[in-house]
Scaffold this motif. Structure first.
Motif, mmCIF file in Angstrom:
data_model
loop_
_atom_site.group_PDB
_atom_site.id
_atom_site.type_symbol
_atom_site.label_atom_id
_atom_site.label_comp_id
_atom_site.label_asym_id
_atom_site.label_seq_id
_atom_site.Cartn_x
_atom_site.Cartn_y
_atom_site.Cartn_z
ATOM 1 N N LYS A 182 -41.064 35.303 -39.646
ATOM 2 C CA LYS A 182 -40.964 36.714 -39.254
ATOM 3 C C LYS A 182 -42.265 37.209 -38.629
ATOM 4 O O LYS A 182 -42.261 37.811 -37.549
ATOM 5 C CB LYS A 182 -40.655 37.594 -40.490
ATOM 6 N N SER A 183 -43.387 36.938 -39.319
ATOM 7 C CA SER A 183 -44.676 37.398 -38.790
ATOM 8 C C SER A 183 -44.962 36.744 -37.458
ATOM 9 O O SER A 183 -45.461 37.389 -36.528
ATOM 10 C CB SER A 183 -45.804 37.052 -39.758
ATOM 11 N N THR A 184 -44.635 35.480 -37.358
ATOM 12 C CA THR A 184 -44.895 34.761 -36.114
ATOM 13 C C THR A 184 -44.160 35.427 -34.954
ATOM 14 O O THR A 184 -44.741 35.685 -33.899
ATOM 15 C CB THR A 184 -44.454 33.293 -36.253
ATOM 16 N N GLY A 194 -42.271 32.439 -45.034
ATOM 17 C CA GLY A 194 -42.470 31.210 -44.268
ATOM 18 C C GLY A 194 -41.391 30.979 -43.231
ATOM 19 O O GLY A 194 -41.412 29.958 -42.544
HETATM 20 N N1 LIG Z 1 -51.970 30.118 -38.000
HETATM 21 C C1 LIG Z 1 -51.022 29.225 -38.318
HETATM 22 N N2 LIG Z 1 -51.212 27.930 -38.057
HETATM 23 C C2 LIG Z 1 -50.293 27.016 -38.388
HETATM 24 N N3 LIG Z 1 -49.130 27.324 -38.978
HETATM 25 C C3 LIG Z 1 -48.880 28.597 -39.265
HETATM 26 C C4 LIG Z 1 -49.813 29.621 -38.946
HETATM 27 N N4 LIG Z 1 -49.309 30.800 -39.358
HETATM 28 C C5 LIG Z 1 -48.100 30.532 -39.892
HETATM 29 N N5 LIG Z 1 -47.838 29.211 -39.835
HETATM 30 C C6 LIG Z 1 -46.627 28.544 -40.289
HETATM 31 O O1 LIG Z 1 -45.590 29.079 -39.580
HETATM 32 C C7 LIG Z 1 -44.480 29.297 -40.419
HETATM 33 C C8 LIG Z 1 -44.036 30.726 -40.321
HETATM 34 O O2 LIG Z 1 -45.037 31.565 -40.837
HETATM 35 P P1 LIG Z 1 -44.947 33.142 -40.852
HETATM 36 O O3 LIG Z 1 -44.544 33.589 -39.529
HETATM 37 O O4 LIG Z 1 -46.224 33.659 -41.366
HETATM 38 O O5 LIG Z 1 -43.800 33.401 -41.911
HETATM 39 P P2 LIG Z 1 -43.361 34.755 -42.644
HETATM 40 O O6 LIG Z 1 -44.132 35.864 -42.044
HETATM 41 O O7 LIG Z 1 -41.925 34.822 -42.387
HETATM 42 O O8 LIG Z 1 -43.655 34.568 -44.071
HETATM 43 C C9 LIG Z 1 -44.894 28.905 -41.812
HETATM 44 O O9 LIG Z 1 -44.364 27.634 -42.073
HETATM 45 C C10 LIG Z 1 -46.379 28.859 -41.755
HETATM 46 O O10 LIG Z 1 -46.844 27.839 -42.575
#
Ligand SMILES: Nc1ncnc2c1ncn2[C@@H]1O[C@H](COP(=O)(O)OP(=O)(O)O)[C@@H](O)[C@H]1O
Ligand SMILES: [Mg+2]
Lengths: 281, 530
Positions: free
Chosen positions: A72-74, A69
């Motif tokens: 990283k993926s973002t 959360g």
């Molecule tokens: N499609 C989305 N819409 C809204 N919020 C999102 C979405 N994808 C991720 N988030 C939020 O963005 C934050 C970062 O997510 P993410 O990048 O997936 O984290 P990680 O890959 O580090 O676990 C999290 O709080 C998640 O809830």
């Protein structure tokens, strides 16, 4: 959709992105290929990345670590603009440039961009097609019809992904019939078939058993001579084993970015220390 | 866990006694209610099937009797001669068309044929017309003979049925008073059979005069007319060449040859004529209705598949969420329009509009244009297409929704455009769902009644497929339409009544097959995608 010039094989972004296969001396000090400057990123009203600045060097493996959360993926999906698909997702401030070109500029062709930044997903996702067609897909959509060229690219990519010997006798069976690890390597083969410059991997081993994971890690080390790799991982040993540089994120902020050895041996930031030693996360 | 916690759990009243209704627990009542509903629907389906079969199965026996009487009364024999006469009639019509062509002007002021040519042609035509006089006379006589025999047979049949009914209800004396004649078929049919010699003579002299006529065709100077006359000569010779076959048919005809139940069934399934309440012979051939139904369905699907699937792709893959939430209910609302309203619309607006458009001069190249009838297969097909759109759209959209999002992401990440992703990945992955959507749409369209009854033109004839795509603009009748139209005016239990039920059974089977196929495809697809 912008018109593509199919005769132009050096895969340029519509503006003057430098040529793709620029000769690089491996012994030369790595220079930044991707530059992220003060990036803020929002999903609708939620700001999930805060002032990220990061320079990713060429032909190195850069790992993103951090608790789940933390964004990283973002950040990874910002690099090939996969976040464009999400409604309400937007860059708030800052910029990302690859080879000096701001990828969010309005005249950047997203399709060309994505051809140059391959992506491997957390859950392996081969198409419901044959192994051959999975690998050939990227070339087919670029209009390649020539059978011998496709055959050659399929073989080379499968070999590059360490899968050739296992599947060469059943290229025309479904890609969904492979084991999980094989499927993930098939996805890697599919990605390298279009000869990207950068490969983005989002926790590629999180659904795999240790043996399959070891194979992928081995593969990452091999691919590093040809590609710039950015890998998101949950697994700190994995980051330690196969990356050159590591970025640690926490709550949407970049906490520390250093050579992997430094991060794991003597991190500067106490939070990093706590995380890599397993005290939280 | 600390021990006092456990104690408090034990103190919780686990021996809760549920209320009872008529000796059942609440749970059982709820279960019974839902289970009961499910069973009711299964039972109703079974009852409908049973009812259809009960009312319809008698048809084949009755149709067999119908065909037996057709044979026993010699109608079949006379029909052979009638066909010969009709063949001559069509020759005459061809000649008449040539006459029309000859009467026209090539350009204003320059006629196709000279006055002298026309005069010679007319003389020839009337000579040809007269040649068949004796044949016509013979057919006329035999028609009467055969009709008389049929009337006797049918009356006898009715009396027999009445007597059996009386016997069955125990009224012996009344039953005894009904006199059943014994009909000597041989004797009755003798005039027919004896006419064979006469026919042979008539046929022979007709052949002779036709051959003689074909050797001195009227001469026409215009090359177009020469071609037409050449073709007519061909027809004439073919016609004469068919005579020996007719003679043979007549010679081989037997009034007492058995009519098998199989032929009663094929006469229904493959019969090319649906002709009821006729003075001569009733035919219950379902082919015109089946072709009508399928022609309309094809038109409807031709319209609804691209629209429905296209809209599904757009809404599911391309539209923004705001667009999606605007478009979806709109399309789904179409299915809320009562079909009779659509029928009205078809009669009042669409049919007339299509016909007006078809009369625009520069659109004449479109096959089937200009449209003669306001109500035709195309009008009905367009409206049915509209009815099928929401079904196909919803189901196809479901199918696309079920395609894993990861396929789309993978494709886009490889640098595919949205269109490429849809065409190469999403549609192939969802294809079985889409096919079953189309099949279910077909099922809906085949079963639709009101619109076809109002807008299809209701002409009971196999549409003329030689018109190519123009066949679409012909009026047709359908399986559903005929049931709705004729059920009100038939005698209950009569052959016509049962024939309509047989059509109903056929329709039911077709729909069942279409639905089952759709379900199976869908089932396989679900297995694949999970
Ligand atoms: N499609 C989305 N819409 C809204 N919020 C999102 C979405 N994808 C991720 N988030 C939020 O963005 C934050 C970062 O997510 P993410 O990048 O997936 O984290 P990680 O890959 O580090 O676990 C999290 O709080 C998640 O809830
Ligand atoms: Mg993640």
């Amino acid at each position: 959709m912008p018109v593509m010039d199919s005769s132009n094989t050096d895969l340029r972004i519509r503006t003057s992105m430098p040529a793709f296969a620029s000769p690089v001396d491996i012994h030369q000090a790595p220079r930044a290929l991707i530059e992220i400057e003060n990036l803020d990123f929002h999903y609708g009203p939620h700001k999930v990345l805060h002032e990220i600045s990061l320079q990713i060097p060429e032909r190195q493996v850069t790992a993103f670590i951090g608790p789940s959360g933390c964004g990283k993926s973002t950040l990874l999906r910002c690099l090939n603009r996969m976040n464009d698909l999400i409604d309400g997702a937007r860059v708030g401030a800052g910029r990302i440039s690859i080879r000096g070109i701001d990828i969010h500029r309005s005249d950047v062709d997203v399709i060309e961009l994505r051809k140059r930044l391959g992506m491997v997903f957390q859950k392996s996702n081969p198409f419901p097609k044959s192994i051959y067609e999975n690998v050939a897909y990227g070339l087919r959509i670029q209009g390649v019809r020539d059978r011998s060229r496709l055959d050659e690219a399929v073989e080379r990519s499968l070999q590059g992904a360490g899968l050739w010997d296992e599947v060469k006798d059943r290229l025309h069976t479904s890609g969904l019939g492979l084991s999980g690890g094989q499927q993930q390597r098939l996805c890697i083969a599919r990605t390298i078939a279009v000869e990207p410059e950068i490969i983005l991997m989002d926790e590629p081993c999180s659904a795999l058993d240790p043996i399959a994971t070891a194979k992928i890690e081995e593969l990452i080390k091999e691919l590093r001579s040809k590609f710039t790799i950015v890998i998101v991982t949950h697994n700190m040993q994995q980051a330690a084993r196969c990356s050159d540089l590591t970025a640690f994120f926490y709550l949407g902020r970049l906490v520390e970015f250093s050579p992997t050895r430094t991060i794991f041996m003597n991190p500067v930031n106490p939070q990093t220390e706590a995380y890599v030693s397993g005290r939280f996360g | 866990m600390p021990p006092e916690k456990i104690n408090s759990v034990a103190a919780f009243p686990v021996t809760f006694r549920p209320g009872r209704y008529a000796g059942l627990t609440g749970n059982q009542v709820v279960r019974g209610f839902f289970g009961g509903n499910a069973i009711v629907s299964v039972v109703v389906l079974g009852l409908i099937t049973l009812f259809l079969l009960r009312e319809g199965h008698g048809f084949f026996g009755q149709n067999r009797r119908n065909l037996e009487i057709y044979r026993a009364a010699g109608l079949e024999f006379v029909d052979i001669l009638k066909r010969q006469e009709e063949g001559f009639g069509s020759l005459n019509r061809t000649l008449f068309e040539i006459r029309l062509a000859a009467g026209r002007e090539k350009e204003p002021g320059s006629p196709m044929a000279t006055a002298a040519e026309l005069e010679a042609f007319d003389a020839y035509a009337s000579e040809l017309g007269d040649a068949a006089g004796p044949l016509r006379e013979l057919v006329g006589e035999l028609v009467e003979t055969a009709s008389a025999i049929k009337t006797k047979l049918v009356m006898n049949e009715d009396r027999l049925a009445e007597r059996q009914h009386l016997l069955a209800t125990g009224r012996q004396s009344e039953a005894g008073s009904i006199r059943i004649e014994t009909i000597d078929s041989e004797a009755e049919l003798r005039p027919l059979l004896e006419s064979r010699a006469r026919h042979s003579a008539i046929s022979g002299s007709l052949a002779k005069s036709l051959v003689e006529l074909s050797e001195r065709m009227p001469s026409m100077s215009a090359p177009e007319l020469q071609v037409l006359l050449g073709e007519f000569g061909e027809l004439l010779r073919d016609y004469v060449a068919s005579f020996p076959g007719i003679e043979r048919q007549l010679a081989e005809w037997r009034h007492d040859r058995e009519v098998s139940i199989f032929s009663a069934i094929t006469a229904f399934l493959f019969g090319r004529e649906w002709l009821t309440a006729s003075f001569w012979q009733d035919w219950y051939g379902v082919l015109p209705l089946v072709t009508g139904s399928f022609l309309i369905s094809l038109i409807a699907l031709g319209l609804a598949v691209p629209l429905g699937v296209g809209a599904a792709v757009y809404v599911n893959q391309i539209a923004r969420p705001s667009e999606r939430s605007a478009i979806k209910p709109c399309i789904e609302f179409i299915s809320a329009i009562p079909s009779v309203v659509l029928g009205f619309f078809g009669i009042a607006v669409l049919g007339e509009a299509l016909r007006k458009v078809s009369h625009i001069a520069w659109l004449e190249w479109i096959p089937g244009f200009p449209i003669a009838e306001r109500l035709n297969a195309l009008t009905a097909g367009c409206l049915l297409g509209l009815i099928a759109v929401p079904i196909i759209f919803s189901l196809a959209e479901d199918a696309l929704q079920n395609v894993p999002k990861s396929f789309k992401e993978a494709s886009l990440a490889l640098g595919a455009s949205r269109i490429q992703t849809v065409v190469r990945i999403i549609l192939p992955a969802g294809i079985s769902g889409i096919i079953s959507a189309v099949l279910l749409g077909l099922g809906r369209v085949i079963g639709e009644t009101m619109v076809v009854l109002l807008c299809a033109g209701n002409r009971i004839a196999i549409p003329d497929f030689s018109a190519g795509p123009g066949v679409m603009t012909q009026p047709v009748h359908t399986m559903t339409g005929i049931i709705a139209q004729e059920m009100g005016e038939v005698v209950q239990g009569g052959i016509h009544y049962r024939a309509l039920f047989a059509v109903g059974i056929l329709l039911f089977c077709l729909s069942l097959m279409i639905n089952l196929t759709a379900q199976r495809i869908l089932g396989r697809y679900r297995l694949l995608s999970s």
